[in-house]
Design a protein around this motif. Sequence first.
Motif, short mmCIF file in Angstrom:
data_model
loop_
_atom_site.label_atom_id
_atom_site.label_comp_id
_atom_site.label_asym_id
_atom_site.label_seq_id
_atom_site.Cartn_x
_atom_site.Cartn_y
_atom_site.Cartn_z
N LYS A 1 42.87 30.31 -3.06
CA LYS A 1 42.82 28.87 -3.35
C LYS A 1 41.42 28.48 -3.82
O LYS A 1 40.43 29.03 -3.35
N HIS A 2 41.36 27.54 -4.74
CA HIS A 2 40.07 27.09 -5.27
C HIS A 2 40.07 25.56 -5.34
O HIS A 2 41.00 24.95 -5.88
N LYS A 3 39.05 24.95 -4.76
CA LYS A 3 38.89 23.50 -4.80
C LYS A 3 37.50 23.17 -5.31
O LYS A 3 36.53 23.83 -4.94
N THR A 4 37.41 22.15 -6.17
CA THR A 4 36.09 21.75 -6.68
C THR A 4 35.98 20.24 -6.76
O THR A 4 36.97 19.51 -6.76
N PHE A 5 34.74 19.79 -6.84
CA PHE A 5 34.40 18.39 -7.06
C PHE A 5 33.15 18.36 -7.93
O PHE A 5 32.26 19.19 -7.75
N VAL A 6 33.08 17.42 -8.87
CA VAL A 6 31.87 17.29 -9.69
C VAL A 6 31.67 15.83 -10.05
O VAL A 6 32.63 15.08 -10.27
N GLU A 7 30.43 15.41 -10.07
CA GLU A 7 30.06 14.07 -10.53
C GLU A 7 28.77 14.16 -11.32
O GLU A 7 27.80 14.78 -10.87
N VAL A 8 28.75 13.54 -12.50
CA VAL A 8 27.56 13.50 -13.36
C VAL A 8 27.20 12.04 -13.57
O VAL A 8 28.04 11.23 -13.97
N ASN A 9 25.93 11.70 -13.29
CA ASN A 9 25.47 10.33 -13.49
C ASN A 9 24.07 10.32 -14.09
O ASN A 9 23.60 11.36 -14.56
N GLU A 10 23.40 9.15 -14.06
CA GLU A 10 22.11 9.01 -14.73
C GLU A 10 21.03 9.89 -14.11
O GLU A 10 20.07 10.28 -14.78
N GLU A 11 21.16 10.21 -12.83
CA GLU A 11 20.12 10.96 -12.14
C GLU A 11 20.30 12.47 -12.23
O GLU A 11 19.34 13.21 -12.28
N GLY A 12 21.55 12.93 -12.24
CA GLY A 12 21.79 14.38 -12.27
C GLY A 12 23.24 14.71 -12.02
O GLY A 12 24.13 14.00 -12.47
N THR A 13 23.47 15.79 -11.27
CA THR A 13 24.82 16.31 -11.08
C THR A 13 25.08 16.58 -9.61
O THR A 13 24.23 17.11 -8.91
N GLU A 14 26.28 16.24 -9.16
CA GLU A 14 26.72 16.57 -7.81
C GLU A 14 28.05 17.28 -7.91
O GLU A 14 28.95 16.83 -8.62
N ALA A 15 28.16 18.44 -7.25
CA ALA A 15 29.41 19.18 -7.32
C ALA A 15 29.58 20.08 -6.11
O ALA A 15 28.62 20.39 -5.41
N ALA A 16 30.81 20.45 -5.86
CA ALA A 16 31.10 21.37 -4.76
C ALA A 16 32.33 22.18 -5.13
O ALA A 16 33.20 21.71 -5.86
N ALA A 17 32.40 23.41 -4.63
CA ALA A 17 33.59 24.24 -4.85
C ALA A 17 33.83 25.12 -3.65
O ALA A 17 32.89 25.54 -2.98
N ALA A 18 35.08 25.37 -3.35
CA ALA A 18 35.44 26.27 -2.26
C ALA A 18 36.59 27.16 -2.72
O ALA A 18 37.52 26.70 -3.37
N THR A 19 36.48 28.45 -2.41
CA THR A 19 37.52 29.40 -2.76
C THR A 19 37.97 30.14 -1.50
O THR A 19 37.14 30.69 -0.79
N SER A 20 39.26 30.10 -1.23
CA SER A 20 39.80 30.77 -0.04
C SER A 20 40.70 31.92 -0.48
O SER A 20 41.68 31.70 -1.18
N VAL A 21 40.32 33.13 -0.09
CA VAL A 21 41.13 34.32 -0.38
C VAL A 21 41.71 34.83 0.93
O VAL A 21 40.98 35.27 1.80
N ALA A 22 43.02 34.72 1.07
CA ALA A 22 43.69 35.13 2.31
C ALA A 22 44.26 36.53 2.15
O ALA A 22 45.00 36.79 1.20
N ILE A 23 43.91 37.42 3.06
CA ILE A 23 44.47 38.78 3.06
C ILE A 23 45.26 38.97 4.35
O ILE A 23 44.75 38.73 5.44
N THR A 24 46.50 39.38 4.21
CA THR A 24 47.38 39.53 5.36
C THR A 24 47.96 40.93 5.41
O THR A 24 47.74 41.75 4.52
N LEU A 25 48.75 41.17 6.44
CA LEU A 25 49.37 42.47 6.65
C LEU A 25 50.36 42.80 5.55
O LEU A 25 51.08 41.93 5.07
N THR A 26 50.44 44.08 5.18
CA THR A 26 51.49 44.54 4.29
C THR A 26 52.59 45.12 5.16
O THR A 26 52.39 45.49 6.30
N SER A 27 53.80 45.19 4.60
CA SER A 27 54.88 45.84 5.34
C SER A 27 54.72 47.31 5.21
O SER A 27 55.17 48.01 6.05
N ALA A 28 54.18 47.74 4.54
CA ALA A 28 53.69 49.04 4.30
C ALA A 28 52.43 48.83 3.43
O ALA A 28 51.62 48.74 3.91
#
Length: 442
Positions: free
Chosen positions: A378-405
């Motif tokens: 999963k990937h989530k981001t946020f970004v804002e650009v205004n007169e002063e500069g830039t604000e942003a954030a991002a998160a990536t979730s990689v889930a690894i689970t059991l295989t049946s084999a």
Amino acid sequence: MNRQKLSGVKDNFLQRRYGVRLGRRYVLAAASVVLFGVLGCSQINSDTSAMAQSRLPNSESPVQKKTVNPDTKLVNANNKFGFKLFSELLKNENGEKNVFVSPSSVAIALAMTYNGASGSTQKAMARTLELQGMNLLEINSSYAALKKLLENPDANVQLTIANSLWANQNTSFQSDFLKRNKDFYNAQVTSLNFQDAEAPNIINNWVKDNTQGKITKIVEQIQPDQVLFLINAIYFKGKWSNEFDKSQTATLPFYLASGQQKQHPMMSQDGDYRYQENDQFQAVSLPYGKDGKVSLYIFLPKQNSNLKTFYQSLNAENWENWMAQFRKREGSIRLPKFKTDYDVTLNDALKALGMGEAFSNQANFAGIGKNLAISQVKHKTFVEVNEEGTEAAAATSVAITLTSAAPPTEPFKMIVDRPFFCAIRDNQTGSVLFMGSIMEPQ
């Protein structure tokens, strides 16, 4: 200096810098999270545990002079992977919504994961991440060197990278895997009771702290077969080298891809910029800080073209060619203030890029433990650009689970009043930190 001495210097450096929680507001953040599940239960080694509390570099520390040269192979690999990933995501959106990702953050998270991949799974990940021809030591060492180059590039531009690993206290992992992530990625390793109802909150609070509150939740709940999280976070705070005058901001039309127009706040500025223009597009570099080591790049398709046509030529090779063609020009820029967020599951995109085996029963993550496969990215981001500069954030979730084999010499005029592409690039190393498709500024 031999490797042992270098490791000692690095550890002392990190101990000095990471001893204080940073409270000031960051203007750019990216986080990547990797979640693992393995079979079997035994105690994780106590020497791999670390404090669960987040620790950030002290921004008041003087910026140290960079003496390490970037590994161009790794930077090129990351950028190539980033443009491939971005292209796959654009296919799913059909050019109808804003797309904003942090390819650097995703690449670092997957590189940490790569340390536990084996056999054909490792080869598949190497192809997707464009790491062919680089051995594991070279990859890890290059990431360690790149981190030093990227962090705090300017007195007015702060960039920090943090990694952490959260392990179920009842599960054992390959010690070499943990050690490599600690040594090369400076990953904080924390032993946690995953059966505790507060465990997701502890992890989410780390993510929240390390994205300055922009990403508040990356783990909804911990499944019984999920026992390990790897988290990468990138933070950037940068003021424009020349801030936009707020009194010059005016509500003017922005033309959507559909042909409709909306009234929107537009920032304006005149000056000397790194600029280029051809039959396809206009492009300008808007630097942050005193030295302009990091910039926001805006690519605006010509009136007789559009973003869809532009994206047909957007790849790592053309990107490098374009970067070499910027020249100093006098001109004016009109840019919309914009803010957008983005939420996407990356499974299909990563499978299309060749990582399908990592999601299947044939996945081989023996370097971490037994019977593992990626279940969701999963990937989530946020970004804002205004007169002063830039604000942003991002998160990536990689889930690894059991295989049946040869451009014209008269001043240019660039009015960004229609959909455009943008990217935040570290000009010192060439690393593309963020990239986005802005179809409709909000």
